[in-house]
Design an enzyme around this catalytic site. Structure first.
Site, short mmCIF file in Angstrom:
data_model
loop_
_atom_site.label_atom_id
_atom_site.label_comp_id
_atom_site.label_asym_id
_atom_site.label_seq_id
_atom_site.Cartn_x
_atom_site.Cartn_y
_atom_site.Cartn_z
N HIS A 108 14.87 37.17 -71.31
CA HIS A 108 14.13 38.38 -71.72
C HIS A 108 12.62 38.17 -71.63
O HIS A 108 11.90 39.03 -71.11
CB HIS A 108 14.52 38.77 -73.14
N GLU A 109 12.15 37.04 -72.14
CA GLU A 109 10.71 36.77 -72.10
C GLU A 109 10.23 36.61 -70.66
O GLU A 109 9.11 37.02 -70.32
CB GLU A 109 10.38 35.53 -72.92
N HIS A 112 9.37 39.89 -69.15
CA HIS A 112 7.99 40.35 -69.37
C HIS A 112 7.04 39.72 -68.36
O HIS A 112 6.11 40.38 -67.87
CB HIS A 112 7.54 39.99 -70.79
N HIS A 116 4.69 41.69 -65.68
CA HIS A 116 3.26 41.43 -65.51
C HIS A 116 2.94 41.13 -64.06
O HIS A 116 1.96 41.65 -63.50
CB HIS A 116 2.84 40.26 -66.41
#
Length: 240
Positions: A108-109, A112, A116
């Site tokens: 999940h991280e 991100h 980006h």
């Protein structure tokens, strides 16, 4: 006007407290669910035996992202991606752990980080809103209280409500960012075979529970804004 007993003083019952109670219950239920789900699947080892850090590294490289690092941070559920330093920060229960929960959170991280890297618009918008939302959430009450003290100055009160709205906007914009990161994570975990088929649904459960905390936060913020509008948004002071 409602009157109570006890010492004989009258009191007014503010019906908008119901909104605060609803917000608190939503936040509590969401937090309990994410803690229960994360704890449950933290005890279930993934078949591939990959730790959170290993999963993060592999996902980033498979997506052609070489300028993002993976770091260990202390705490539980403190995992986050920092776009300023380009670091995927994984907590104690994720970094060196090979549980399904750890794999899901790490992915999940990385979602991100991929957002980006790809210039995902909602993430860029959220990053742009952050400083204004922080200022707005802290300064809003100053303006509202000053407005009330200065003979119910509606201009100051309205400014305060508008500033609080920035914090609400941040919570709303956060929703597509978090849901998209989870969708990317689940898709990558499945396509890269980092989890076997029967484990993918468990990873989904972990990320769904986590997403609900953001839904609850957004709902709570909206309810608080609604309460402010009801209490202070009128043009006339309600003499009690």
């Amino acid at each position: 006007m409602y009157y109570g007993y006890g010492l004989g003083y009258g009191y007014y019952f503010d019906p908008t407290y119901i909104l605060i109670i609803i917000a608190a219950v939503l936040a509590l239920l969401a937090q309990l669910r994410v803690q229960f789900t994360f704890s449950k699947y933290s005890k279930v080892a993934s078949s591939r035996g990959l730790t959170g850090a290993m999963v993060a590294e592999q996902i980033l490289r498979s997506e052609g992202i070489y300028d993002v690092g993976v770091a260990h941070v202390s705490g539980s559920l403190t995992d986050h991606y920092d776009p300023r330093t380009k670091m995927v920060n994984l907590s104690d229960s994720v970094y060196n752990m090979s549980s399904i929960a750890a794999v899901a959170v790490a992915a999940h991280e990385c979602g991100h980080a991929i957002q980006h890297n790809r210039g995902y618009v909602p993430l860029s918008l959220r990053s742009a809103i952050v400083p204004f939302a922080n200022i707005g959430s802290k300064a809003s009450w100053i303006f509202i209280i000053l407005g009330v003290l200065l003979s119910w100055n509606q201009t100051l009160i309205t400014v305060g409500i508008l500033m609080f709205s920035l914090a609400v906007l941040f919570q709303i914009v956060t929703l597509p960012v978090e849901f998209n990161a989870s969708a990317r994570a689940l898709r990558i975990l499945k396509s890269n075979g980092m989890l076997v088929d029967r484990e993918n649904s468990k990873a989904r459960s972990v990320l769904t529970a986590a997403a609900l905390t953001y839904v609850a936060s957004a709902a709570s913020a909206i309810l608080q804004l609604l309460r402010l509008i009801i209490l202070f948004g009128g043009n006339n002071r309600d003499d009690r």
